[in-house]
Design a protein around this motif. Structure first.
Motif, PDB file in Angstrom:
ATOM      1  N   ILE A 286     -12.560  84.084 -72.986  1.00  0.00           N
ATOM      2  CA  ILE A 286     -11.631  85.193 -73.350  1.00  0.00           C
ATOM      3  C   ILE A 286     -12.210  86.304 -73.828  1.00  0.00           C
ATOM      4  N   ASN A 287     -12.005  87.468 -72.682  1.00  0.00           N
ATOM      5  CA  ASN A 287     -12.954  88.557 -72.564  1.00  0.00           C
ATOM      6  C   ASN A 287     -12.642  89.762 -72.391  1.00  0.00           C
ATOM      7  N   THR A 288     -12.500  90.887 -73.379  1.00  0.00           N
ATOM      8  CA  THR A 288     -11.710  92.094 -72.904  1.00  0.00           C
ATOM      9  C   THR A 288     -11.767  92.718 -71.377  1.00  0.00           C
ATOM     10  N   ASP A 289     -13.012  91.894 -70.946  1.00  0.00           N
ATOM     11  CA  ASP A 289     -13.136  93.245 -69.879  1.00  0.00           C
ATOM     12  C   ASP A 289     -12.932  91.598 -68.546  1.00  0.00           C
ATOM     13  N   LYS A 290     -12.048  92.340 -68.010  1.00  0.00           N
ATOM     14  CA  LYS A 290     -10.990  91.959 -66.444  1.00  0.00           C
ATOM     15  C   LYS A 290     -12.220  91.634 -65.654  1.00  0.00           C
ATOM     16  N   ASP A 291     -13.227  92.055 -65.863  1.00  0.00           N
ATOM     17  CA  ASP A 291     -14.835  92.008 -64.817  1.00  0.00           C
ATOM     18  C   ASP A 291     -15.425  91.408 -65.193  1.00  0.00           C
ATOM     19  N   ALA A 292     -15.625  90.802 -65.789  1.00  0.00           N
ATOM     20  CA  ALA A 292     -16.943  90.294 -66.649  1.00  0.00           C
ATOM     21  C   ALA A 292     -17.543  88.702 -65.667  1.00  0.00           C
ATOM     22  N   PRO A 293     -19.122  88.969 -65.494  1.00  0.00           N
ATOM     23  CA  PRO A 293     -18.914  87.157 -64.418  1.00  0.00           C
ATOM     24  C   PRO A 293     -18.204  85.642 -65.122  1.00  0.00           C
ATOM     25  N   ILE A 294     -18.177  86.197 -66.602  1.00  0.00           N
ATOM     26  CA  ILE A 294     -17.749  84.805 -67.485  1.00  0.00           C
ATOM     27  C   ILE A 294     -16.081  84.627 -66.450  1.00  0.00           C
ATOM     28  N   PHE A 295     -15.475  84.701 -66.001  1.00  0.00           N
ATOM     29  CA  PHE A 295     -14.215  84.573 -65.227  1.00  0.00           C
ATOM     30  C   PHE A 295     -14.748  83.992 -63.940  1.00  0.00           C
ATOM     31  N   GLU A 296     -15.707  83.973 -62.959  1.00  0.00           N
ATOM     32  CA  GLU A 296     -16.503  83.228 -61.819  1.00  0.00           C
ATOM     33  C   GLU A 296     -16.073  82.296 -62.301  1.00  0.00           C
ATOM     34  N   THR A 297     -16.733  81.531 -63.241  1.00  0.00           N
ATOM     35  CA  THR A 297     -16.634  80.462 -63.500  1.00  0.00           C
ATOM     36  C   THR A 297     -16.444  79.903 -64.189  1.00  0.00           C
ATOM     37  N   ALA A 298     -15.054  80.628 -65.303  1.00  0.00           N
ATOM     38  CA  ALA A 298     -13.886  79.463 -66.061  1.00  0.00           C
ATOM     39  C   ALA A 298     -12.885  79.385 -65.282  1.00  0.00           C
ATOM     40  N   GLN A 299     -12.039  78.290 -65.451  1.00  0.00           N
ATOM     41  CA  GLN A 299     -11.532  77.676 -64.751  1.00  0.00           C
ATOM     42  C   GLN A 299      -9.738  78.031 -65.165  1.00  0.00           C
ATOM     43  N   TYR A 300     -10.074  79.194 -66.870  1.00  0.00           N
ATOM     44  CA  TYR A 300      -9.051  79.218 -67.072  1.00  0.00           C
ATOM     45  C   TYR A 300      -9.118  80.807 -68.175  1.00  0.00           C
ATOM     46  N   GLY A 301      -8.106  81.651 -67.671  1.00  0.00           N
ATOM     47  CA  GLY A 301      -9.176  82.845 -68.687  1.00  0.00           C
ATOM     48  C   GLY A 301      -8.078  84.050 -69.557  1.00  0.00           C
ATOM     49  N   ILE A 302      -8.435  84.454 -70.385  1.00  0.00           N
ATOM     50  CA  ILE A 302      -7.446  85.684 -70.901  1.00  0.00           C
ATOM     51  C   ILE A 302      -8.607  87.366 -71.388  1.00  0.00           C
ATOM     52  N   VAL A 303      -7.439  88.064 -70.435  1.00  0.00           N
ATOM     53  CA  VAL A 303      -8.030  89.222 -70.787  1.00  0.00           C
ATOM     54  C   VAL A 303      -7.845  89.586 -71.788  1.00  0.00           C
ATOM     55  N   GLY A 304      -8.716  90.068 -73.024  1.00  0.00           N
ATOM     56  CA  GLY A 304      -7.800  90.432 -74.392  1.00  0.00           C
ATOM     57  C   GLY A 304      -8.681  90.284 -75.246  1.00  0.00           C
ATOM     58  N   ASP A 305      -8.860  91.034 -76.288  1.00  0.00           N
ATOM     59  CA  ASP A 305      -9.238  90.764 -77.269  1.00  0.00           C
ATOM     60  C   ASP A 305      -9.419  89.733 -78.054  1.00  0.00           C
ATOM     61  N   ALA A 306     -10.837  89.659 -78.084  1.00  0.00           N
ATOM     62  CA  ALA A 306     -10.958  88.032 -78.828  1.00  0.00           C
ATOM     63  C   ALA A 306     -10.141  87.958 -80.571  1.00  0.00           C
ATOM     64  N   MET A 307     -10.315  88.916 -81.206  1.00  0.00           N
ATOM     65  CA  MET A 307      -9.355  89.570 -82.248  1.00  0.00           C
ATOM     66  C   MET A 307      -7.989  88.993 -82.508  1.00  0.00           C
ATOM     67  N   LYS A 308      -7.939  89.454 -81.472  1.00  0.00           N
ATOM     68  CA  LYS A 308      -5.915  89.176 -81.267  1.00  0.00           C
ATOM     69  C   LYS A 308      -5.668  87.828 -80.854  1.00  0.00           C
ATOM     70  N   VAL A 309      -6.680  87.466 -79.888  1.00  0.00           N
ATOM     71  CA  VAL A 309      -5.934  86.098 -79.262  1.00  0.00           C
ATOM     72  C   VAL A 309      -6.117  84.609 -80.428  1.00  0.00           C
ATOM     73  N   LEU A 310      -7.716  85.141 -80.485  1.00  0.00           N
ATOM     74  CA  LEU A 310      -7.904  83.594 -80.928  1.00  0.00           C
ATOM     75  C   LEU A 310      -7.073  83.419 -82.613  1.00  0.00           C
ATOM     76  N   PRO A 311      -6.847  84.346 -83.867  1.00  0.00           N
ATOM     77  CA  PRO A 311      -5.189  84.263 -84.246  1.00  0.00           C
ATOM     78  C   PRO A 311      -4.168  83.279 -83.878  1.00  0.00           C
ATOM     79  N   LYS A 312      -4.281  83.867 -82.591  1.00  0.00           N
ATOM     80  CA  LYS A 312      -2.613  82.875 -82.123  1.00  0.00           C
ATOM     81  C   LYS A 312      -2.860  81.237 -81.184  1.00  0.00           C
ATOM     82  N   LEU A 313      -4.485  81.411 -80.587  1.00  0.00           N
ATOM     83  CA  LEU A 313      -4.613  80.659 -80.478  1.00  0.00           C
ATOM     84  C   LEU A 313      -4.728  79.336 -81.644  1.00  0.00           C
ATOM     85  N   VAL A 314      -5.028  79.753 -82.690  1.00  0.00           N
ATOM     86  CA  VAL A 314      -5.655  78.721 -84.013  1.00  0.00           C
ATOM     87  C   VAL A 314      -4.240  78.446 -84.549  1.00  0.00           C
ATOM     88  N   GLU A 315      -3.017  79.332 -84.854  1.00  0.00           N
ATOM     89  CA  GLU A 315      -1.232  79.158 -85.302  1.00  0.00           C
ATOM     90  C   GLU A 315      -0.806  78.169 -84.358  1.00  0.00           C
TER      91      GLU A 315
END
Ligand code: FAD
Lengths: 323, 249
Positions: A286-315
């Motif tokens: 989960i990262n705001t930067d779509k070019d972050a290298p972590i996306f090359e290793t990840a199988q699933y990704g969300i391009v977005g702000d953690a502060m907004k995405v995390l609460p939704k995942l929790v819910e």
């Protein structure tokens, strides 16, 4: 020519990694046409010991040594090497955890055994004996040939599925004695982490990086980990800043983990970070930067702000857990 | 009290790892070589102890088993502050071989504390420290995250699964160190760099120890499948994928 497996116990109890080890030993013994002897030292009792037989231990040795009250590497290595000689064990197997890393090299020298550590699968051949191990901090594997009659292996955690193979083995007790004066250390204090899942044991890990912005933002991340029954982790700058405790630092210079699921939140994916987590079965980023290298290793990704995405995942997870 | 710090010469941690055509060897073209990160930290801790007059530590020696090509890395350790350096002139063919060489130097020169890193960042062995201790038949402590010397007596912190132990011991011993042993690696000062030029690297030929393993080939990990992106407005989809596709929650 048996396979000897050292199964550590934690206050008398075994963990998933113990059963992984015994299952690995059992498959290896199959390749070598031999049997498995599991050895543990101190504390474990009857029913707990029998569990090792459910995963393929043909013999279960519970060794007690009155002079030993803690892990003394030299004494433990001496005892294990003696058993290996008596049992005529060709392969001596440890976990690649703290204890395995401490004991295996000593046993290797005592038995003049070639050693491979962080092995992550069964040998590709037994004649010559070739195993595959982690190298270059996760950037490669090395195929290592062990050339000696005795062989010492440490198995990477979570690299082998425990499989049921009941033998009905009856645990045997064995008392050994050592020269107490050879123990040159004493434990002044033991500090145990309580309440939380130990990071290296966790199947699910939720981890935060500098993208979490402030130590005050960790609430939803911890909650997500708790709801998923997982542990929390972090990148190095986060523990360096004191936002999170040092035990949570994963990566090249921190803990090396291999959970089934690693959720990296606000972590860029530097090679030194990936060195500690790349053996995870699934990585989510989960990262705001779509070019972050972590996306090359990840199988699933969300391009977005953690502060907004995390609460939704929790819910979402909270709702599922309710049903 | 004399401390020996064993150092390994490894590719810089950001290096893109490549192998020779037959996958037998590391392709070393363009590689920047550095002191293994843990060894750099253990050197830092050794120097901190020496700086403290109460510790009784009088000297810090670095030891490297390797060819002349790794001398720049040894010089760097001298520039950071090691008093002197030993190089055993041999290819470090496996951990058993290296530990045998280190043990020989310790036997000759009688060190009180031998420090090794928890692993080298190239072969990730976690083997040399424990093996050296067994060759010498002295105690070893693994996963050590702190070393204090109080009234001449060493006190170590050892990480265990889910906790730590504080241990009192006596010299000589081998400590295999990890995170925590020092906060930040010490950096060479200009003066350090100048004085390193005149410090001696003592070179010894190896003793007869056979390597017990060899590397047949290297392999790069399979590239992972491309990342599947989920709409940030609908993270429930991620949970669904983790439950029903990956089956990990
Ligand atoms: C010898 C050596 C050893 C090292 N060992 C380790 C190690 O063991 N472990 C380790 O982790 N590092 C290690 N490092 C450091 C490593 O190189 C990186 O600097 C570090 O991993 C970066 O941490 P980070 O991803 O948290 O921070 P950054 O690289 O700063 O990344 C932060 C990320 O968060 C994203 N972001 C920002 N805001 C948000 C938001 N609101 N929501 C979502 N995403 C956001 C950004 O896009 C960015 O990708 C080591 C370095 C060296 C030289």
């Amino acid at each position: 020519m048996s396979v000897l497996v050292f199964t550590e116990n934690w206050d008398g109890k075994f963990k998933r990694l113990s059963f992984e080890l015994v299952s690995y030993a059992s498959s290896l013994a199959g390749m070598l046409n031999t049997s498995v002897t599991a050895v543990t030292i101190g504390k474990a009792e009857g029913d707990e010991l029998k569990k090792l037989g459910e995963f393929g231990a043909d013999r279960i040795l519970n060794i007690t040594c009155p002079q030993l009250s803690f892990l003394d590497n030299r004494a433990y290595a001496t005892i294990i090497s003696e058993v290996a000689r008596k049992e005529n064990s060709g392969v001596i197997l440890f976990s690649n955890n703290n204890t395995g890393k401490a004991l295996a090299p000593r046993v290797a020298v005592r038995l003049k055994a070639g050693m491979a550590s962080g092995v992550n699968g069964l040998p590709s051949g037994v004649e010559p004996f070739v195993v595959r191990k982690r190298a270059f901090s996760g950037n490669a594997f090395a195929h290592v040939v062990i050339k000696t009659p005795y062989k010492v292996i440490t198995l990477a955690q979570n690299s082998f599925e425990p499989a049921s193979r009941p033998t009905g083995a009856i645990p045997e007790e064995m008392e050994v004695s050592i020269d107490g004066s050879s123990v040159k250390a004493s434990i002044l204090e033991t500090q145990k982490q309580t309440g939380r899942i130990v990071l290296t044991d966790a199947d699910i890990v939720v981890s935060g990086g500098r993208g979490m912005r402030s130590p005050d933002n960790w609430g939803p991340l911890v909650e997500l980990a708790t709801l998923l029954g997982g542990a929390t982790a972090c990148s190095r700058p986060v523990s360096d800043e004191g936002w999170r405790p040092h035990e949570e630092h994963t990566g090249q210079t921190g803990k090396i983990i291999a959970p089934n699921l690693y959720i990296a939140v606000g972590i860029s994916g530097a090679t030194q970070h990936l060195a500690g987590v790349s053996a995870s079965k699934y990585i989510v980023a989960i990262n705001t930067d779509k070019d972050a290298p972590i996306f090359e290793t990840a199988q699933y990704g969300i391009v977005g702000d953690a502060m907004k995405v995390l609460p939704k995942l929790v819910e979402t997870v909270r709702n599922i857990r309710k049903h | 009290m004399k401390i020996l710090v064993c150092i390994s010469n490894v590719p810089d941690t950001t290096t893109k790892i490549k192998f020779t055509g037959d996958n037998k060897f590391l392709d070393t073209t363009g590689i920047q070589w550095v002191i293994n990160p843990w060894d750099e930290l253990s050197l830092t801790r050794a120097l901190e102890l020496k700086d403290d007059p109460k510790s009784g530590v009088k000297s810090v020696t670095v030891l490297h088993v390797g060819g002349a090509g790794s001398e720049p890395t040894i010089r760097k350790a001298l520039a950071i502050g090691a008093d002197d350096a030993v190089r055993v002139n041999a290819e470090p063919s496996d951990a058993y071989f290296v530990a045998g060489q280190i043990a020989e130097i310790v036997n000759r020169e009688k060190y009180d504390i031998i420090l090794c890193g928890i692993e080298s960042s190239d072969y990730n062995g976690s083997e040399v420290g424990g093996m050296t201790a067994e060759f010498l038949d002295i105690p070893s402590f693994s996963s050590v995250s702190a070393i204090m010397i109080e009234g001449g007596a060493p006190v170590l912190t050892r990480e265990i699964d889910g906790g730590k132990e504080i241990i009192a011991t006596e010299c000589p011993f081998v400590a295999v160190v990890q995170k925590g042993i020092a906060k930040e690696p010490r950096i060479a000062s200009m003066r350090g760099i100048m004085s390193a030029r005149s410090k001696q690297i003592r070179v010894f030929e190896p003793v007869q120890v056979e390597a017990l393993t060899e590397i047949d080939a290297f392999e790069k990990p399979q590239p992972r499948a491309a990342c599947k992106f989920v709409d940030p407005e609908n993270p429930a989809e991620l949970i669904d994928l983790l439950q029903n596709e990956a089956k990990v929650i």
